[in-house]
Scaffold this motif. Sequence first.
Motif, PDB file in Angstrom:
ATOM      1  N   LEU A  20       0.842  -1.191   0.000  1.00 19.36           N
ATOM      2  CA  LEU A  20       0.000   0.000   0.000  1.00 19.36           C
ATOM      3  C   LEU A  20       0.877   1.241   0.000  1.00 19.36           C
ATOM      4  O   LEU A  20       1.933   1.259   0.624  1.00 19.36           O
ATOM      5  N   ARG A  21       0.431   2.295  -0.655  1.00 20.71           N
ATOM      6  CA  ARG A  21       1.155   3.564  -0.655  1.00 20.71           C
ATOM      7  C   ARG A  21       0.161   4.661  -0.282  1.00 20.71           C
ATOM      8  O   ARG A  21      -0.880   4.799  -0.919  1.00 20.71           O
ATOM      9  N   GLU A  27       5.209   3.562   1.885  1.00 16.55           N
ATOM     10  CA  GLU A  27       4.725   2.222   1.567  1.00 16.55           C
ATOM     11  C   GLU A  27       4.608   1.380   2.820  1.00 16.55           C
ATOM     12  O   GLU A  27       5.428   1.461   3.727  1.00 16.55           O
ATOM     13  N   SER A  28       3.558   0.546   2.849  1.00 12.73           N
ATOM     14  CA  SER A  28       3.401  -0.445   3.900  1.00 12.73           C
ATOM     15  C   SER A  28       2.984  -1.754   3.241  1.00 12.73           C
ATOM     16  O   SER A  28       2.587  -1.773   2.074  1.00 12.73           O
ATOM     17  N   PRO A  48       6.309   1.689   8.093  1.00 18.12           N
ATOM     18  CA  PRO A  48       7.340   2.544   8.687  1.00 18.12           C
ATOM     19  C   PRO A  48       6.710   3.586   9.606  1.00 18.12           C
ATOM     20  O   PRO A  48       5.545   3.941   9.451  1.00 18.12           O
ATOM     21  N   SER A  49       7.494   4.062  10.565  1.00 16.39           N
ATOM     22  CA  SER A  49       7.056   5.162  11.419  1.00 16.39           C
ATOM     23  C   SER A  49       8.278   6.002  11.763  1.00 16.39           C
ATOM     24  O   SER A  49       9.410   5.630  11.441  1.00 16.39           O
ATOM     25  N   GLN A  50       8.073   7.088  12.451  1.00 14.01           N
ATOM     26  CA  GLN A  50       9.188   7.948  12.846  1.00 14.01           C
ATOM     27  C   GLN A  50      10.114   7.241  13.823  1.00 14.01           C
ATOM     28  O   GLN A  50      11.281   7.593  13.929  1.00 14.01           O
ATOM     29  N   MET A  51       9.604   6.243  14.542  1.00  8.93           N
ATOM     30  CA  MET A  51      10.398   5.525  15.531  1.00  8.93           C
ATOM     31  C   MET A  51      10.971   4.212  14.986  1.00  8.93           C
ATOM     32  O   MET A  51      11.577   3.463  15.714  1.00  8.93           O
ATOM     33  N   ILE A  56       2.359  -5.217  13.100  1.00 11.75           N
ATOM     34  CA  ILE A  56       1.130  -5.601  13.797  1.00 11.75           C
ATOM     35  C   ILE A  56       0.761  -6.996  13.301  1.00 11.75           C
ATOM     36  O   ILE A  56       0.674  -7.226  12.093  1.00 11.75           O
ATOM     37  N   GLU A  57       0.569  -7.942  14.255  1.00 11.45           N
ATOM     38  CA  GLU A  57       0.232  -9.320  13.895  1.00 11.45           C
ATOM     39  C   GLU A  57      -0.961  -9.806  14.712  1.00 11.45           C
ATOM     40  O   GLU A  57      -1.112  -9.430  15.880  1.00 11.45           O
ATOM     41  N   LEU A  58      -1.772 -10.657  14.098  1.00 11.92           N
ATOM     42  CA  LEU A  58      -2.880 -11.293  14.799  1.00 11.92           C
ATOM     43  C   LEU A  58      -2.319 -12.274  15.810  1.00 11.92           C
ATOM     44  O   LEU A  58      -1.556 -13.170  15.462  1.00 11.92           O
TER      45      LEU A  58
END
Length: 64
Positions: A20-21, A27-28, A48-51, A56-58
């Motif tokens: 996804l963009r 992009e993720s 991605p994030s600033q940190m 995230i997983e089920l």
Amino acid sequence: MEEATVTVPAGTFDAIYVKLRDSEGTESEAWINPEEIPISGMLKNVAPSQMGEVVIELKAFQKN
């Protein structure tokens, strides 16, 4: 978008893998299965994030 198998703490699932963009070009990646997993179908998401990278997983799933 392609078919894939993903293993998360809740087990191994058939999934649809998508990249996804967002509007800013970030992009993720996501693995989803809306037929087996209620609500969003989300099994795993890597973004991605600033940190740093956020994964995230089920963790648990019980089919009624």
